[in-house]
Scaffold this active site. Structure first.
Site, PDB file in Angstrom:
ATOM      1  N   ARG A   1      -2.695  52.312  13.531  1.00 20.04           N
ATOM      2  CA  ARG A   1      -4.130  51.561  14.123  1.00 20.04           C
ATOM      3  C   ARG A   1      -4.769  52.079  12.873  1.00 20.04           C
ATOM      4  NH1 ARG A   1      -3.333  48.512  19.013  1.00 20.04           N
ATOM      5  NH2 ARG A   1      -6.225  49.222  18.899  1.00 20.04           N
ATOM      6  N   TYR A   2      -5.023  53.152  12.993  1.00 20.55           N
ATOM      7  CA  TYR A   2      -6.204  54.025  12.585  1.00 20.55           C
ATOM      8  C   TYR A   2      -6.657  54.434  11.460  1.00 20.55           C
ATOM      9  CZ  TYR A   2      -6.210  53.792  17.853  1.00 20.55           C
ATOM     10  OH  TYR A   2      -6.631  53.083  19.182  1.00 20.55           O
TER      11      TYR A   2
ATOM     12  N   ARG B   1      20.732  74.684   9.027  1.00 26.69           N
ATOM     13  CA  ARG B   1      19.167  75.116   9.986  1.00 26.69           C
ATOM     14  C   ARG B   1      18.386  75.598   8.383  1.00 26.69           C
ATOM     15  NH1 ARG B   1      19.949  72.146  13.813  1.00 26.69           N
ATOM     16  NH2 ARG B   1      18.748  72.948  14.948  1.00 26.69           N
TER      17      ARG B   1
ATOM     18  N   ASP C   1      15.083  74.298   6.584  1.00 33.32           N
ATOM     19  CA  ASP C   1      14.654  72.943   5.742  1.00 33.32           C
ATOM     20  C   ASP C   1      15.192  72.957   3.942  1.00 33.32           C
ATOM     21  OD1 ASP C   1      13.086  75.036   6.408  1.00 33.32           O
ATOM     22  OD2 ASP C   1      11.500  72.927   6.686  1.00 33.32           O
TER      23      ASP C   1
ATOM     24  N   SER D   1      10.460  80.533   0.977  1.00 34.94           N
ATOM     25  CA  SER D   1      10.069  79.479   1.390  1.00 34.94           C
ATOM     26  C   SER D   1       8.817  79.128   1.317  1.00 34.94           C
ATOM     27  CB  SER D   1      11.169  78.790   3.067  1.00 34.94           C
ATOM     28  OG  SER D   1      12.213  79.785   2.621  1.00 34.94           O
TER      29      SER D   1
ATOM     30  N   HIS E   1     -35.319  63.236  27.413  1.00 34.97           N
ATOM     31  CA  HIS E   1     -34.500  63.520  28.939  1.00 34.97           C
ATOM     32  C   HIS E   1     -34.347  62.732  28.890  1.00 34.97           C
ATOM     33  CE1 HIS E   1     -36.336  68.008  29.055  1.00 34.97           C
ATOM     34  NE2 HIS E   1     -37.141  67.099  28.122  1.00 34.97           N
TER      35      HIS E   1
ATOM     36  N   GLN F   1       3.262  86.836   3.464  1.00 32.15           N
ATOM     37  CA  GLN F   1       4.590  85.605   3.184  1.00 32.15           C
ATOM     38  C   GLN F   1       3.919  84.423   3.285  1.00 32.15           C
ATOM     39  OE1 GLN F   1       8.313  83.902   5.713  1.00 32.15           O
ATOM     40  NE2 GLN F   1       8.460  86.343   4.771  1.00 32.15           N
TER      41      GLN F   1
ATOM     42  N   SER G   1     -14.020  40.768  25.855  1.00 28.25           N
ATOM     43  CA  SER G   1     -13.174  41.291  27.136  1.00 28.25           C
ATOM     44  C   SER G   1     -12.724  40.177  27.591  1.00 28.25           C
ATOM     45  CB  SER G   1     -14.368  41.449  28.307  1.00 28.25           C
ATOM     46  OG  SER G   1     -13.987  41.270  29.741  1.00 28.25           O
TER      47      SER G   1
ATOM     48  N   ARG H   1       2.912  71.406  11.744  1.00 25.90           N
ATOM     49  CA  ARG H   1       3.289  70.133  11.468  1.00 25.90           C
ATOM     50  C   ARG H   1       2.761  69.166  12.168  1.00 25.90           C
ATOM     51  NH1 ARG H   1       8.878  70.614   9.292  1.00 25.90           N
ATOM     52  NH2 ARG H   1       9.901  72.690   8.783  1.00 25.90           N
TER      53      ARG H   1
END
Length: 483
Positions: free
Chosen positions: A13-14, A80, A82, A107, A154, A236, A284, A333
């Site tokens: 949507r955005y 295990r 990536d 990595s 105010h 690292q 509306s 991520r």
């Protein structure tokens, strides 16, 4: 699109297509491959045994294919890990390079350097969009620089300003955001080629203790990635305070958007100003007459979400253990793409609103006239004093009449009749002829230097700030006009 799985509204949507593409899985994986190519090229240039065929094959397979994703997914499920899954998938596409991909690296060479590229490119996408918002709002401010309207302090009516003067106040904040984002982008330093704890020990081994070549390798890869500076002391990972810094900058932009959106919503509430409303738009589902400020409301909503994200980045930085711990991975991520997609959506909304603000002069003037007699009283006191009346006595006369007029407005719901009361009071006869819209009741006499301030700010602050984005603003304008 799957209708049976949750999809982020930021994507559906955005946010813009270019920002979604930047943080897509294909861009991420292809950037990893590009980083491996740059590393191999630099290592070859500095004398390591990297066959040219290896680099040629890597170049040919640089863009991640759909099949590559399938190969990597199978390998990741098995291993295990990536990054190693993607090393394997890349090696299948570039077999001559299979033994050279990721040579000496850890990595984070690909994950963190890629993230820094995305941070840089994400900020670069946002800057011209915010600049366009500044340009459109400054055009609006100049157009309405001299139109008097009620000022507020105010939440109560105060000395008049102008419609343009209020808009230029929004721009002052946006220019701060523009400078903050420019600064954050220029501060970025590439992680570069550092190894497992940042000491470059693995690369020193590859180059048989040649410190100069290890430094050259770091500099070469940094240059290939398009960065001017590299971090000398990355561990690292790159310093997670960088993420926190950028999150704060983007959250600051969000506060500007919410402030502008809130002002527009308040002005729409009293019918002085409205955001664009399309011909067939429904305000509306029940009340067909309504023209809800839905863009400004959405802007406030998304801004509120973005301003919550810096806390996560703060905690991630604070909780990193020594040279690195992996509790930063999952949250980053999610939050890094999200903060950019939110900022992108806000810039789109703000530009849309800025492109078609509608002012209702009759309402603006009517609301100003309701309060103007009270605001003119100080000038009346001075005029009476000039004509020989006692200032203290004049003040008391006006105080009594003002309270009477105020009671009529608040208790009876009638128009402000203070001027009529003054015109009937013999004491004020010396200034009766001056109680006209050309003199004491002229709104333009109460706006101070509002028009001049708008002109000065545009000339001295806005135009220099927009100069680096001139071509992008002009091309965008040409596209809008279909030139």
């Amino acid at each position: 699109m799957s209708y049976d799985e949750w999809q982020s509204p930021l994507g559906g949507r955005y946010a813009s297509k270019e920002m979604l593409k930047l943080f897509s899985a294909r861009t991420r994986a292809s950037t990893w491959r590009q980083l491996w190519i740059w590393l191999a090229e630099a290592e070859k240039e500095l004398g390591l045994d990297i066959p040219q065929e290896a680099i040629t094959q890597m170049e040919a397979a640089k863009v991640m294919s759909d099949d590559d994703f399938q190969v990597a997914a199978v390998e990741e499920k098995r291993r295990r890990h990536d990054v190693m899954a993607h090393v394997h998938a890349f090696g299948e596409r570039a077999p001559a390079a299979a033994g050279k991909i990721h040579l000496g690296a850890t990595s984070c060479y690909v994950t963190d350097n890629a993230d820094l590229i995305f941070l840089r490119d994400g900020l670069s996408l946002l800057l011209p969009k915010i600049a366009k918002c500044v340009k459109k709002l400054s055009d609006f401010a100049v157009e309405y620089k001299a139109m008097p309207c009620l000022g507020y302090t105010h939440g109560q009516p105060a000395q008049p300003i102008t419609v343009g003067r209020r808009a230029i106040q929004w721009i002052e904040s946006l220019l701060m955001d523009l400078r903050n984002i420019e600064r954050a982008r220029s501060d970025l330093r590439f992680r570069g080629v550092k190894g497992t704890t940042g000491t470059q020990a693995s690369f020193l081994e590859l180059f048989h203790g040649d410190h100069a070549k290890v430094k050259q390798l770091d500099e070469l890869v940094t240059k290939k990635a398009g960065f001017q500076k590299r971090s000398i002391l990355s561990v690292q990972t790159y310093n997670r305070k960088i993420d926190f810094d950028i999150a704060n900058v983007l959250a600051s932009f969000a506060t500007t958007c919410e402030h502008i959106g809130t002002d527009i919503r308040h002005l729409a509430m009293v019918k002085e100003l409205e955001e664009p409303f399309e011909k067939d738009q429904i305000g509306s589902s029940a009340m067909a007459y309504k023209r809800n400020p839905m863009r400004s409301e959405r802007m406030c909503s998304l801004a509120r979400k973005l301003t919550t994200l810096p806390q996560g980045f703060a905690a991630t930085y604070a909780h990193q253990w020594f040279e690195r711990s992996l509790d930063d991975s999952a949250i980053r991520r999610i939050d890094i793409p999200e903060m950019f997609l939110l900022a992108d959506a806000l810039s789109i909304l703000l530009e849309n609103v800025s492109s078609g603000l509608v002012v209702y002069p009759a309402v603006v003037n009517s609301r100003l006239q309701q309060e103007l007699p009270f605001m003119a009283t100080e000038t009346m006191i001075m005029r009476m004093a000039e004509k020989g009346a006692s200032r203290q006595e004049t003040h008391e006369q006006i105080r009594v009449l003002s309270h009477q007029a105020g009671a009529v407005v608040k208790q009876e719901g009638q128009a402000n009749d203070l001027v009529e009361r003054i015109r009937k009071e013999k004491f004020f006869e010396p200034i009766w002829t001056e109680l006209t819209e050309d003199d004491l009741l002229n709104p333009a006499k109460f706006i101070g230097r509002s028009p001049e301030q708008v002109e000065e700010f545009v000339e001295e602050e806005v135009q220099p700030a927009l100069e680096p984005y001139k071509n992008q603003i002009q091309s965008s304008r040409a596209a809008e006009l279909n030139i």
